[in-house]
Write a protein that holds these residues in place. Sequence first.
Motif, PDB file in Angstrom:
ATOM      1  N   ALA A   1      -7.610  -9.601   9.836  1.00 22.90           N
ATOM      2  CA  ALA A   1      -7.399  -9.853   8.406  1.00 22.90           C
ATOM      3  C   ALA A   1      -7.532  -8.559   7.611  1.00 22.90           C
ATOM      4  CB  ALA A   1      -8.389 -10.905   7.903  1.00 22.90           C
ATOM      5  N   LEU A   2      -8.519  -7.734   7.983  1.00 23.90           N
ATOM      6  CA  LEU A   2      -8.693  -6.450   7.286  1.00 23.90           C
ATOM      7  C   LEU A   2      -7.562  -5.483   7.614  1.00 23.90           C
ATOM      8  CD1 LEU A   2     -10.986  -5.374   5.339  1.00 23.90           C
ATOM      9  CD2 LEU A   2     -11.475  -7.532   6.415  1.00 23.90           C
ATOM     10  N   ALA A   3      -7.067  -5.507   8.845  1.00 21.46           N
ATOM     11  CA  ALA A   3      -5.929  -4.652   9.207  1.00 21.46           C
ATOM     12  C   ALA A   3      -4.695  -5.063   8.412  1.00 21.46           C
ATOM     13  CB  ALA A   3      -5.664  -4.733  10.713  1.00 21.46           C
ATOM     14  N   ASP A   4      -4.468  -6.370   8.275  1.00 22.30           N
ATOM     15  CA  ASP A   4      -3.341  -6.857   7.469  1.00 22.30           C
ATOM     16  C   ASP A   4      -3.501  -6.437   6.011  1.00 22.30           C
ATOM     17  OD1 ASP A   4      -2.446  -8.096   9.775  1.00 22.30           O
ATOM     18  OD2 ASP A   4      -3.017 -10.125   9.137  1.00 22.30           O
ATOM     19  N   TYR A   5      -4.726  -6.581   5.512  1.00 25.12           N
ATOM     20  CA  TYR A   5      -5.007  -6.202   4.123  1.00 25.12           C
ATOM     21  C   TYR A   5      -4.753  -4.711   3.922  1.00 25.12           C
ATOM     22  CZ  TYR A   5      -7.569  -5.354  -0.177  1.00 25.12           C
ATOM     23  OH  TYR A   5      -7.913  -4.966  -1.442  1.00 25.12           O
ATOM     24  N   ARG A   6      -5.239  -3.900   4.838  1.00 24.75           N
ATOM     25  CA  ARG A   6      -5.054  -2.450   4.710  1.00 24.75           C
ATOM     26  C   ARG A   6      -3.575  -2.098   4.738  1.00 24.75           C
ATOM     27  NH1 ARG A   6      -7.649   2.432   8.392  1.00 24.75           N
ATOM     28  NH2 ARG A   6      -6.784   4.114   7.135  1.00 24.75           N
TER      29      ARG A   6
ATOM     30  N   GLU B   1       7.082  -3.521   0.582  1.00 23.39           N
ATOM     31  CA  GLU B   1       7.283  -4.575  -0.415  1.00 23.39           C
ATOM     32  C   GLU B   1       6.156  -4.647  -1.441  1.00 23.39           C
ATOM     33  OE1 GLU B   1       5.623  -6.406   3.385  1.00 23.39           O
ATOM     34  OE2 GLU B   1       7.156  -4.952   2.901  1.00 23.39           O
ATOM     35  N   ASN B   2       5.102  -3.854  -1.265  1.00 23.69           N
ATOM     36  CA  ASN B   2       4.004  -3.815  -2.230  1.00 23.69           C
ATOM     37  C   ASN B   2       4.244  -2.670  -3.214  1.00 23.69           C
ATOM     38  OD1 ASN B   2       1.656  -3.695  -3.693  1.00 23.69           O
ATOM     39  ND2 ASN B   2       0.316  -3.282  -1.956  1.00 23.69           N
ATOM     40  N   PRO B   3       4.586  -2.979  -4.459  1.00 21.74           N
ATOM     41  CA  PRO B   3       4.848  -1.906  -5.427  1.00 21.74           C
ATOM     42  C   PRO B   3       3.571  -1.192  -5.878  1.00 21.74           C
ATOM     43  CG  PRO B   3       4.959  -4.039  -6.500  1.00 21.74           C
ATOM     44  CD  PRO B   3       4.765  -4.306  -5.031  1.00 21.74           C
ATOM     45  N   GLY B   4       2.404  -1.769  -5.589  1.00 20.95           N
ATOM     46  CA  GLY B   4       1.142  -1.171  -6.023  1.00 20.95           C
ATOM     47  C   GLY B   4       0.358  -0.555  -4.877  1.00 20.95           C
ATOM     48  N   ARG B   5       1.076   0.055  -3.917  1.00 22.99           N
ATOM     49  CA  ARG B   5       0.372   0.673  -2.781  1.00 22.99           C
ATOM     50  C   ARG B   5      -0.616   1.719  -3.275  1.00 22.99           C
ATOM     51  NH1 ARG B   5       5.617   0.641  -1.022  1.00 22.99           N
ATOM     52  NH2 ARG B   5       5.829   2.844  -1.453  1.00 22.99           N
ATOM     53  N   ILE B   6      -1.674   1.880  -2.494  1.00 14.64           N
ATOM     54  CA  ILE B   6      -2.710   2.853  -2.848  1.00 14.64           C
ATOM     55  C   ILE B   6      -2.713   3.985  -1.835  1.00 14.64           C
ATOM     56  CG2 ILE B   6      -4.151   1.136  -4.020  1.00 14.64           C
ATOM     57  CD1 ILE B   6      -5.936   1.094  -1.494  1.00 14.64           C
TER      58      ILE B   6
ATOM     59  N   THR C   1      -7.421   8.157  -0.643  1.00 13.26           N
ATOM     60  CA  THR C   1      -8.689   8.308  -1.350  1.00 13.26           C
ATOM     61  C   THR C   1      -9.163   6.961  -1.882  1.00 13.26           C
ATOM     62  OG1 THR C   1      -8.096  10.569  -1.937  1.00 13.26           O
ATOM     63  CG2 THR C   1      -9.868   9.542  -3.205  1.00 13.26           C
ATOM     64  N   LYS C   2      -8.250   6.191  -2.465  1.00 20.74           N
ATOM     65  CA  LYS C   2      -8.595   4.861  -2.977  1.00 20.74           C
ATOM     66  C   LYS C   2      -8.974   3.945  -1.815  1.00 20.74           C
ATOM     67  CE  LYS C   2      -8.285   1.369  -6.105  1.00 20.74           C
ATOM     68  NZ  LYS C   2      -9.316   0.431  -5.701  1.00 20.74           N
ATOM     69  N   TRP C   3      -8.233   4.019  -0.709  1.00 21.94           N
ATOM     70  CA  TRP C   3      -8.575   3.178   0.439  1.00 21.94           C
ATOM     71  C   TRP C   3      -9.989   3.493   0.927  1.00 21.94           C
ATOM     72  CZ3 TRP C   3      -8.220  -1.159   2.663  1.00 21.94           C
ATOM     73  CH2 TRP C   3      -8.858  -1.340   3.881  1.00 21.94           C
ATOM     74  N   ASN C   4     -10.328   4.763   1.002  1.00 22.69           N
ATOM     75  CA  ASN C   4     -11.664   5.121   1.495  1.00 22.69           C
ATOM     76  C   ASN C   4     -12.758   4.568   0.588  1.00 22.69           C
ATOM     77  OD1 ASN C   4     -10.577   6.357   3.705  1.00 22.69           O
ATOM     78  ND2 ASN C   4     -10.945   8.433   3.003  1.00 22.69           N
ATOM     79  N   ARG C   5     -12.503   4.554  -0.713  1.00 20.09           N
ATOM     80  CA  ARG C   5     -13.498   3.969  -1.620  1.00 20.09           C
ATOM     81  C   ARG C   5     -13.601   2.466  -1.390  1.00 20.09           C
ATOM     82  NH1 ARG C   5     -12.370   3.893  -7.733  1.00 20.09           N
ATOM     83  NH2 ARG C   5     -11.714   1.778  -7.284  1.00 20.09           N
ATOM     84  N   GLU C   6     -12.452   1.809  -1.227  1.00 14.66           N
ATOM     85  CA  GLU C   6     -12.473   0.375  -0.950  1.00 14.66           C
ATOM     86  C   GLU C   6     -13.191   0.098   0.369  1.00 14.66           C
ATOM     87  OE1 GLU C   6      -8.720  -1.636  -1.236  1.00 14.66           O
ATOM     88  OE2 GLU C   6      -8.406  -0.978  -3.304  1.00 14.66           O
ATOM     89  N   ALA C   7     -12.894   0.896   1.383  1.00 15.02           N
ATOM     90  CA  ALA C   7     -13.538   0.707   2.693  1.00 15.02           C
ATOM     91  C   ALA C   7     -15.050   0.873   2.576  1.00 15.02           C
ATOM     92  CB  ALA C   7     -12.959   1.685   3.713  1.00 15.02           C
TER      93      ALA C   7
ATOM     94  N   ASP D   1     -11.196   3.733  10.509  1.00 14.46           N
ATOM     95  CA  ASP D   1     -11.239   2.933   9.292  1.00 14.46           C
ATOM     96  C   ASP D   1     -11.070   3.776   8.029  1.00 14.46           C
ATOM     97  OD1 ASP D   1     -11.498   0.618  10.723  1.00 14.46           O
ATOM     98  OD2 ASP D   1     -13.649   0.427  10.436  1.00 14.46           O
ATOM     99  N   LEU D   2     -10.972   5.083   8.193  1.00 22.93           N
ATOM    100  CA  LEU D   2     -10.768   5.982   7.059  1.00 22.93           C
ATOM    101  C   LEU D   2      -9.321   6.450   7.029  1.00 22.93           C
ATOM    102  CD1 LEU D   2     -14.010   8.116   7.253  1.00 22.93           C
ATOM    103  CD2 LEU D   2     -13.473   6.317   5.611  1.00 22.93           C
ATOM    104  N   ALA D   3      -8.840   6.767   5.855  1.00 19.98           N
ATOM    105  CA  ALA D   3      -7.472   7.244   5.688  1.00 19.98           C
ATOM    106  C   ALA D   3      -7.380   8.732   5.982  1.00 19.98           C
ATOM    107  CB  ALA D   3      -7.002   6.967   4.267  1.00 19.98           C
ATOM    108  N   ALA D   4      -6.365   9.094   6.748  1.00 27.53           N
ATOM    109  CA  ALA D   4      -6.159  10.505   7.080  1.00 27.53           C
ATOM    110  C   ALA D   4      -5.630  11.291   5.886  1.00 27.53           C
ATOM    111  CB  ALA D   4      -5.187  10.628   8.251  1.00 27.53           C
ATOM    112  N   ASP D   5      -4.981  10.602   4.941  1.00 27.34           N
ATOM    113  CA  ASP D   5      -4.382  11.295   3.792  1.00 27.34           C
ATOM    114  C   ASP D   5      -5.297  11.336   2.576  1.00 27.34           C
ATOM    115  OD1 ASP D   5      -4.178   8.561   3.315  1.00 27.34           O
ATOM    116  OD2 ASP D   5      -2.264   8.738   2.264  1.00 27.34           O
ATOM    117  N   SER D   6      -6.579  11.139   2.784  1.00 26.87           N
ATOM    118  CA  SER D   6      -7.529  11.168   1.685  1.00 26.87           C
ATOM    119  C   SER D   6      -7.724  12.594   1.186  1.00 26.87           C
ATOM    120  CB  SER D   6      -8.870  10.598   2.142  1.00 26.87           C
ATOM    121  OG  SER D   6      -9.809  10.680   1.105  1.00 26.87           O
ATOM    122  N   VAL D   7      -7.867  12.718  -0.113  1.00 27.75           N
ATOM    123  CA  VAL D   7      -8.106  14.013  -0.731  1.00 27.75           C
ATOM    124  C   VAL D   7      -9.514  13.996  -1.312  1.00 27.75           C
ATOM    125  CG1 VAL D   7      -7.373  15.615  -2.532  1.00 27.75           C
ATOM    126  CG2 VAL D   7      -5.676  14.259  -1.304  1.00 27.75           C
TER     127      VAL D   7
END
Length: 153
Positions: free
Chosen positions: A63-68, A76-81, A84-90, A114-120
Amino acid sequence: MPGDPVHIRPDGMVDWDFLDFVRSAVFRNPERETKRNYGTDYRPLLSLLSSRGLSWRDATPQALADYRHWRCKAPENPGRIGGTKWNREAAAFTKLFTWGEVYPLSVDVSRCEDLAADSVSARVSWLTPRTWDLWFDIGPRGRTRAGIAAGGR
């Protein structure tokens, strides 16, 4: 406290487990802005899980993988994050799942996957004028620490 998040389940009832988390020291102790940000981070996850008939305590790694995927990559998600935002959510989710003793953790910021490689990083380093001058002399001007032109340039 005013401004703290409250999750209302699809059946119209308050999620008391989540409310206990919000009232716990784990959620109470961070800075006000962190709590506000985490509150907005929990909303879309709790909404997705609720739409699948799941409590946050029942969140599976899938479920978390689908959410991520939806949050970060789904075209199809116009509000992709971004990362950096993903890491805060995680980090917010890890705090919730750890407090709630949901094991295995569906997301855990101590795991690289579980962390994003493109985080700044938001860390900003400030230099004093003296340090800036030293850096500029040694770098772009090509001088030694003593201020003498370095040989061979």
